[in-house]
Write an enzyme that holds these catalytic residues in place. Structure first.
Site, PDB file in Angstrom:
ATOM      1  N   HIS A 139       9.047 -16.262 -11.737  1.00  0.00           N
ATOM      2  CA  HIS A 139       8.351 -17.232 -10.901  1.00  0.00           C
ATOM      3  C   HIS A 139       6.996 -17.501 -11.554  1.00  0.00           C
ATOM      4  O   HIS A 139       6.185 -16.582 -11.717  1.00  0.00           O
ATOM      5  CB  HIS A 139       8.134 -16.693  -9.487  1.00  0.00           C
ATOM      6  CG  HIS A 139       9.394 -16.327  -8.768  1.00  0.00           C
ATOM      7  ND1 HIS A 139      10.324 -17.258  -8.358  1.00  0.00           N
ATOM      8  CD2 HIS A 139       9.885 -15.111  -8.398  1.00  0.00           C
ATOM      9  CE1 HIS A 139      11.322 -16.638  -7.756  1.00  0.00           C
ATOM     10  NE2 HIS A 139      11.079 -15.341  -7.779  1.00  0.00           N
ATOM     11  N   ALA A 149       8.692 -11.620  -3.261  1.00  0.00           N
ATOM     12  CA  ALA A 149       8.793 -11.413  -4.704  1.00  0.00           C
ATOM     13  C   ALA A 149       7.680 -12.078  -5.501  1.00  0.00           C
ATOM     14  O   ALA A 149       7.820 -12.281  -6.711  1.00  0.00           O
ATOM     15  CB  ALA A 149      10.148 -11.938  -5.197  1.00  0.00           C
ATOM     16  N   ASN A 172      12.841 -18.333  -1.363  1.00  0.00           N
ATOM     17  CA  ASN A 172      11.850 -18.063  -0.334  1.00  0.00           C
ATOM     18  C   ASN A 172      10.436 -18.064  -0.916  1.00  0.00           C
ATOM     19  O   ASN A 172       9.458 -18.304  -0.196  1.00  0.00           O
ATOM     20  CB  ASN A 172      12.136 -16.725   0.345  1.00  0.00           C
ATOM     21  CG  ASN A 172      13.295 -16.818   1.321  1.00  0.00           C
ATOM     22  OD1 ASN A 172      13.300 -17.644   2.222  1.00  0.00           O
ATOM     23  ND2 ASN A 172      14.298 -15.972   1.133  1.00  0.00           N
TER      24      ASN A 172
END
Length: 262
Positions: free
Chosen positions: A213, A114, A183
């Protein structure tokens, strides 16, 4: 040569990946089987045991969590079968990573998942170690709840009216605490080349309509800042909708599709 793919996991990621492979979406890759510890009836390929998958496949795609990597990865590689890992958080265990790199003759690959910018961080690292590397991950509180949390923290998250810091630490520490949600921290650390160099903050925000993020880093070649804001997967909000498509892109790269940016 067409790669014979065995897919481990038939959840939010596995369903999308498996359905696309079965439809011929990735040239040079064929879905041969699905491995899952639950009985599944809607997969477009036979559900086989792990041992049967190793006999029939030359590429195993992990889409079922860090535990699968810890339990099966070495055996997969020793059998001569290649492995594509989606749950990069398992690789915060340096001893496991060393064993996987030494296992062979199968090769191990890790998908970007991602997050973006990893290729640039790897390139920048070639000029010298990156420093002041920070990752801030923001998600809905419900997707971050963990069994180890005490009542005080859970109450703070559940009653929050704005962003709340849930935990901070290094990329070595955080993915262990949030095995299904962070992750990305491990992926950034693998690109940087140092698990302890990446400082991570995990934020719970009841107003987070997207999973965010933010990566910031500095090094001899310059300063870098990347931010992504993904829609959560409707079936599993702990992961982002983009993740299975990152896995499919990685399968295409492993299968040797030409004419793409790697």
């Amino acid at each position: 040569m067409t790669r014979s793919v065995g897919l481990v996991g038939w959840g939010a990621i596995g369903r999308t990946v498996g359905t696309a492979l079965a439809a011929g979406a990735v040239e040079g890759a064929e879905l041969v089987c699905v491995v899952d510890n639950r009985a599944i009836g809607d997969a477009p390929a036979p559900q086989l045991s792990f041992d049967e998958a190793l006999e029939r496949c030359d590429l195993i795609v992990e889409a079922a969590g860090q535990g699968v990597v810890r339990e099966w990865a070495e055996r997969i590689l020793r059998s001569g079968t290649d492995l594509l890992i989606a749950s990069a958080g398992a690789l915060t265990d340096e001893e496991l990573t060393k064993r996987l790199l030494a296992a062979g003759p199968g090769r191990v690959y890790v998908t970007s998942g991602a997050v973006g910018g990893l290729d640039l961080l790897q390139a920048a690292r070639g000029l010298g170690p990156l420093h002041d590397v920070r990752l801030t991950t923001t998600k809905l509180p419900s997707t971050l709840e963990q069994p180890w949390m005490d009542e005080e923290l859970l109450t703070r998250m559940r009653t929050a009216t704005g962003p709340v810091e849930v935990m901070s630490g290094t990329a070595r520490d955080i993915p262990v605490k949030f095995p299904k949600s962070t992750n990305v921290a491990a992926s950034v650390a693998l690109a940087v080349g140092d698990m302890d160099a990446v400082r991570v903050r995990v934020i719970a925000d009841p107003g987070a309509d997207r999973t965010r993020h933010l990566i910031e880093a500095q090094g001899p070649s310059g300063a870098y800042r990347f931010e992504v804001a993904h829609l959560p997967d409707p079936d599993n909000p702990a992961t982002s909708r983009i993740v299975p498509y990152a896995v499919l892109r990685s399968i295409a790269a492993v299968a040797g599709r030409s004419g793409q940016i790697l």
